[in-house]
Motif scaffolding. Structure first.
Motif, PDB file in Angstrom:
ATOM      1  N   ARG A 155       0.976  -1.289   0.284  1.00 44.84           N
ATOM      2  CA  ARG A 155      -0.094  -0.110  -0.113  1.00 44.84           C
ATOM      3  C   ARG A 155       0.834   1.222   0.017  1.00 44.84           C
ATOM      4  O   ARG A 155       0.632   2.267  -0.664  1.00 44.84           O
ATOM      5  N   MET A 208      -0.567   4.940  -1.343  1.00 40.53           N
ATOM      6  CA  MET A 208      -2.329   4.836  -0.719  1.00 40.53           C
ATOM      7  C   MET A 208      -2.358   4.988   0.585  1.00 40.53           C
ATOM      8  O   MET A 208      -1.443   4.446   1.290  1.00 40.53           O
ATOM      9  N   GLN A 214      -7.930   5.690   1.315  1.00 38.80           N
ATOM     10  CA  GLN A 214      -7.929   5.317  -0.176  1.00 38.80           C
ATOM     11  C   GLN A 214      -8.338   3.727  -0.457  1.00 38.80           C
ATOM     12  O   GLN A 214      -9.124   3.353  -1.090  1.00 38.80           O
ATOM     13  N   MET A 215      -7.454   3.016   0.513  1.00 40.76           N
ATOM     14  CA  MET A 215      -7.858   1.335   0.349  1.00 40.76           C
ATOM     15  C   MET A 215      -9.168   1.192   0.993  1.00 40.76           C
ATOM     16  O   MET A 215      -9.980   0.305   0.221  1.00 40.76           O
ATOM     17  N   ASP A 223     -11.858   2.879   0.706  1.00 41.34           N
ATOM     18  CA  ASP A 223     -12.778   3.203  -0.342  1.00 41.34           C
ATOM     19  C   ASP A 223     -12.739   2.357  -1.447  1.00 41.34           C
ATOM     20  O   ASP A 223     -13.774   2.137  -2.049  1.00 41.34           O
ATOM     21  N   LYS A 224     -11.645   1.660  -1.808  1.00 38.34           N
ATOM     22  CA  LYS A 224     -11.409   0.731  -2.994  1.00 38.34           C
ATOM     23  C   LYS A 224     -12.237  -0.387  -2.396  1.00 38.34           C
ATOM     24  O   LYS A 224     -12.517  -1.336  -3.141  1.00 38.34           O
ATOM     25  N   THR A 225     -12.049  -0.939  -1.222  1.00 33.22           N
ATOM     26  CA  THR A 225     -12.404  -2.040  -0.796  1.00 33.22           C
ATOM     27  C   THR A 225     -13.716  -2.349  -0.050  1.00 33.22           C
ATOM     28  O   THR A 225     -14.361  -3.283  -0.045  1.00 33.22           O
ATOM     29  N   LYS A 283     -10.459  -8.527  -1.938  1.00 30.77           N
ATOM     30  CA  LYS A 283     -10.779  -7.187  -2.102  1.00 30.77           C
ATOM     31  C   LYS A 283      -9.333  -6.380  -1.885  1.00 30.77           C
ATOM     32  O   LYS A 283      -9.195  -5.506  -2.988  1.00 30.77           O
ATOM     33  N   ARG A 325      -6.840  -6.743  -4.972  1.00 29.75           N
ATOM     34  CA  ARG A 325      -7.308  -5.917  -6.051  1.00 29.75           C
ATOM     35  C   ARG A 325      -7.096  -4.364  -5.957  1.00 29.75           C
ATOM     36  O   ARG A 325      -6.403  -3.847  -6.692  1.00 29.75           O
ATOM     37  N   ALA A 326      -7.099  -4.072  -4.739  1.00 27.84           N
ATOM     38  CA  ALA A 326      -6.941  -2.633  -4.549  1.00 27.84           C
ATOM     39  C   ALA A 326      -5.469  -2.274  -4.294  1.00 27.84           C
ATOM     40  O   ALA A 326      -5.076  -0.983  -4.766  1.00 27.84           O
ATOM     41  N   ASP A 364      -3.341  -3.841  -6.264  1.00 29.41           N
ATOM     42  CA  ASP A 364      -2.460  -4.426  -7.654  1.00 29.41           C
ATOM     43  C   ASP A 364      -1.645  -5.463  -7.417  1.00 29.41           C
ATOM     44  O   ASP A 364      -0.669  -5.666  -7.982  1.00 29.41           O
TER      45      ASP A 364
END
Length: 191
Positions: free
Chosen positions: A13, A18, A22-23, A25-27, A51, A54-55, A57
């Motif tokens: 991260r 990140m 932010q993580m 929000d993405k997950t 999840k 994916r966040a 990468d």
């Protein structure tokens, strides 16, 4: 294992720049949950790990193999050869897992010039056996066993073996996904 998973995720991260928010929000997971997970205090479910991967990468396979390959001591017989051009070069990883440094044993068998472009990070090398000629920004250095060299980021450099026997050297640089990708691209070029 929770601690190793959390350490890997936090490192990745931060490599991406990140924040926890932010993580989250993405997950769709809370920052509190993610913070506890990064510190190894809670145990994420498989669904939540997917999840998170994916966040940041990455894949579950990369995450789990990194944890599995997080040895502190690597025996010579256990080294991972990640590039080999028979009769020319061999690159072996001297460190496994998610580390702050990349450390590589480079064995040069031929006397051809091996040219590298500009790396994004500084690197340091030391000759372990044999002799090596290293050129950094058109300055030539003749190196013998025990000699070391510091190569600043952005320098064009090359090396070639000197003398009749193979040369072994150790190279250290900061670990980052970008630097590893750059090295893989350079090594995949025809020799």
């Amino acid at each position: 294992m929770e601690q190793e998973i959390g350490t890997f995720i936090k490192k990745r991260r931060k490599e991406l720049g990140m924040t926890l928010q932010q993580m989250a929000d993405k997950t769709g997971l809370s920052t509190g949950y993610l913070s506890l997970m990064e510190r190894g205090i809670n145990s994420p479910t498989i669904d939540n790990l997917h999840k998170i991967c994916r966040a940041i990468d990455t894949t579950m396979i990369e995450l789990l193999s990194d944890i599995e390959n997080n040895k502190l001591c690597i025996k010579k017989s256990e080294r991972n050869t990640y590039f080999s051009a028979p009769g020319k070069l061999k690159y072996e990883s001297l460190i496994e897992g998610s580390r702050a440094l990349v450390c590589t044993n480079v064995t040069v068998y031929d006397e051809e010039e091996h040219v590298f472009g500009r790396h994004i990070a500084d690197e340091f090398g030391v000759v372990i056996s044999g002799s090596l000629i290293v050129t950094v920004d058109k300055t030539v250095y003749e190196m013998q066993e025990g000699d070391s060299i510091y190569i600043p980021a952005g320098s064009v450099h090359s090396f070639r073996r000197q003398g009749g026997r193979e040369c072994s050297s150790i190279w250290v640089s900061p670990s980052s996904r970008t630097e590893r990708d750059e090295l893989a691209a350079v090594l995949s070029m025809p020799l």
